[in-house]
Design a protein around this motif. Structure first.
Motif, PDB file in Angstrom:
ATOM      1  N   ARG A 103      42.501  34.534  35.023  1.00  0.00           N
ATOM      2  CA  ARG A 103      41.571  35.520  35.708  1.00  0.00           C
ATOM      3  C   ARG A 103      42.658  36.148  36.698  1.00  0.00           C
ATOM      4  O   ARG A 103      41.970  36.723  37.768  1.00  0.00           O
ATOM      5  CB  ARG A 103      40.344  34.793  36.553  1.00  0.00           C
ATOM      6  CG  ARG A 103      39.449  33.924  35.391  1.00  0.00           C
ATOM      7  CD  ARG A 103      38.220  33.413  36.176  1.00  0.00           C
ATOM      8  NE  ARG A 103      38.565  32.259  37.061  1.00  0.00           N
ATOM      9  CZ  ARG A 103      37.305  31.772  37.539  1.00  0.00           C
ATOM     10  NH1 ARG A 103      36.114  31.820  37.367  1.00  0.00           N
ATOM     11  NH2 ARG A 103      37.765  30.663  38.463  1.00  0.00           N
ATOM     12  N   GLU A 104      43.663  36.442  36.304  1.00  0.00           N
ATOM     13  CA  GLU A 104      44.503  37.018  37.500  1.00  0.00           C
ATOM     14  C   GLU A 104      44.236  38.264  37.699  1.00  0.00           C
ATOM     15  O   GLU A 104      44.406  39.024  38.774  1.00  0.00           O
ATOM     16  CB  GLU A 104      46.091  36.999  36.448  1.00  0.00           C
ATOM     17  CG  GLU A 104      46.826  35.354  36.648  1.00  0.00           C
ATOM     18  CD  GLU A 104      46.142  34.845  35.455  1.00  0.00           C
ATOM     19  OE1 GLU A 104      46.778  33.543  35.234  1.00  0.00           O
ATOM     20  OE2 GLU A 104      45.441  35.237  34.663  1.00  0.00           O
ATOM     21  N   GLU A 105      43.894  39.155  36.496  1.00  0.00           N
ATOM     22  CA  GLU A 105      43.483  40.461  36.727  1.00  0.00           C
ATOM     23  C   GLU A 105      42.233  40.765  37.696  1.00  0.00           C
ATOM     24  O   GLU A 105      42.227  41.507  38.456  1.00  0.00           O
ATOM     25  CB  GLU A 105      42.966  41.279  35.339  1.00  0.00           C
ATOM     26  CG  GLU A 105      42.609  42.462  35.653  1.00  0.00           C
ATOM     27  CD  GLU A 105      41.896  43.252  34.094  1.00  0.00           C
ATOM     28  OE1 GLU A 105      41.604  44.317  34.283  1.00  0.00           O
ATOM     29  OE2 GLU A 105      41.610  42.515  33.380  1.00  0.00           O
ATOM     30  N   ILE A 106      41.272  39.725  37.594  1.00  0.00           N
ATOM     31  CA  ILE A 106      40.032  40.004  38.534  1.00  0.00           C
ATOM     32  C   ILE A 106      40.795  39.690  39.946  1.00  0.00           C
ATOM     33  O   ILE A 106      40.166  40.091  40.775  1.00  0.00           O
ATOM     34  CB  ILE A 106      38.989  38.925  38.122  1.00  0.00           C
ATOM     35  CG1 ILE A 106      38.460  39.382  36.862  1.00  0.00           C
ATOM     36  CG2 ILE A 106      37.953  38.840  39.147  1.00  0.00           C
ATOM     37  CD1 ILE A 106      37.459  38.382  36.133  1.00  0.00           C
ATOM     38  N   ALA A 107      41.597  38.687  40.259  1.00  0.00           N
ATOM     39  CA  ALA A 107      41.910  38.192  41.711  1.00  0.00           C
ATOM     40  C   ALA A 107      42.685  39.304  42.173  1.00  0.00           C
ATOM     41  O   ALA A 107      42.645  39.585  43.382  1.00  0.00           O
ATOM     42  CB  ALA A 107      42.723  36.934  41.400  1.00  0.00           C
ATOM     43  N   GLN A 108      43.476  40.088  41.216  1.00  0.00           N
ATOM     44  CA  GLN A 108      44.426  40.977  41.792  1.00  0.00           C
ATOM     45  C   GLN A 108      43.519  42.350  42.073  1.00  0.00           C
ATOM     46  O   GLN A 108      43.801  42.976  43.020  1.00  0.00           O
ATOM     47  CB  GLN A 108      45.469  41.649  40.761  1.00  0.00           C
ATOM     48  CG  GLN A 108      46.462  42.411  41.250  1.00  0.00           C
ATOM     49  CD  GLN A 108      47.308  41.926  42.484  1.00  0.00           C
ATOM     50  OE1 GLN A 108      47.873  40.913  42.149  1.00  0.00           O
ATOM     51  NE2 GLN A 108      47.146  42.588  43.513  1.00  0.00           N
TER      52      GLN A 108
END
Length: 313
Positions: free
Chosen positions: A140-145
């Motif tokens: 979920r890197e995109e969401i965290a970013q």
């Protein structure tokens, strides 16, 4: 006795003077004062401020107060001014004691100030301590970013419109936690936000009809600098709630370009067809549903959250 920061303090000096009078029965008064004046901080203070013997004698009770309170704090005892530390000061050529907030009190006050910037309505207590640093970014890197980028962008220019996030995913994957982490991150930067569980808010609004304060409740929510609507789509929506409550809130926020976040178990497409289009009487109203959807899409960008159900852990 004085205090810093405009805090109204108890008369610690009088209490110390009373202790001196009481203890004088069991211990020589001069011995108590000598012990106080032998304190290293007191000796340093006297060396930095040239005082006469008469001035030192008149300052004896204050010196005793300073040393006694300092000893109580060291021993973990309750003091007359909890959370404040004594500090020697010079006042009219006499030694006095000022009370300043301890580091622990300052941290506690700062934490309380930050928490006060996040208004929550029917939200779980766990979100009060939610932090982006603790958010599981695996897959979920995109969401965290995106969450981090929003905080940075809003902090840099609060007047510029920035889309919020529409977080969709199954139960327990951390959607509400992430909203809380974003709100807390903004609060640390000095910004206020409002988080509410939308199904519970809908019940409150319906209950307010009898007291004729529906619009007051709606106005109070729609004007929030940053608004987070949690669990939208989890209840049955009437035409009135859709058009005259949710619709009014979203219309105002779209016109004023106010950041708005959503969380839902439904994708935007499912929200449109399963929640907004068919009202609680089973009637299909696609045109009105699309109007609401247009506002949601204007205000937010959709993100799909994956992960295990943490509520079962």
């Amino acid at each position: 006795m004085t205090s810093k920061g405009g805090e109204k303090m108890k008369d610690v000096g009088e209490e110390m003077a009373q202790q001196l009078r009481n203890r004088n029965w069991i211990k020589n008064y001069k011995e108590l004062i000598d012990e106080a004046f032998a304190d290293e901080e007191v000796r340093t203070f006297m060396a930095e401020n040239q005082l006469t013997q008469a001035e030192l004698a008149r300052s004896a009770s204050k010196v005793y107060e300073f040393v006694s309170i300092k000893r109580q704090i060291k021993n973990g005892e309750v003091t007359p001014a909890p959370g404040y530390q004594p500090q020697l000061v010079l006042s009219n050529h006499l030694i006095d004691v000022a009370y300043v907030p301890s580091d622990e009190l300052i941290r506690s006050q700062k934490k309380a100030e930050i928490r006060a910037r996040v208004r929550t309505l029917n939200m779980p207590k766990a979100i009060r301590n939610a932090q982006l640093a603790d958010f599981d970014i695996s897959g979920r890197e995109e969401i965290a970013q995106a969450a981090s980028d929003f905080i940075d962008a809003y902090t840099a220019n609060p007047r510029k419109f920035i889309k919020g996030m529409y977080l969709q995913g199954s139960f327990g994957v951390g959607k509400t936690y992430l909203l809380g982490a974003i709100a807390n991150g903004l609060a640390e930067e000095g910004f206020r936000s409002t988080m509410l569980h939308f199904p519970s808010f809908a019940v409150e609004v319906k209950s307010a009809i009898g007291s004729n304060n529906v619009m007051e409740k709606i106005d109070n929510i729609k004007k929030a600098p940053i608004l987070m609507l949690d669990d939208i789509g989890a209840d049955q929506l009437s035409s009135w709630l859709r058009d005259d409550v949710l619709g009014i809130i979203l219309q105002y926020r779209m016109q004023e370009e106010l950041p708005t976040f959503f969380s839902s178990n439904l994708s935007l497409q499912d929200l449109l067809t399963q929640y907004l289009t068919v009202n609680n009487r089973g009637e299909a109203e696609p045109l009105k549903a699309r109007r609401i959807m247009e506002r949601i899409v204007f205000l937010s960008k959709e993100y799909t959250m994956i992960g295990r159900n943490r509520r079962r852990s």
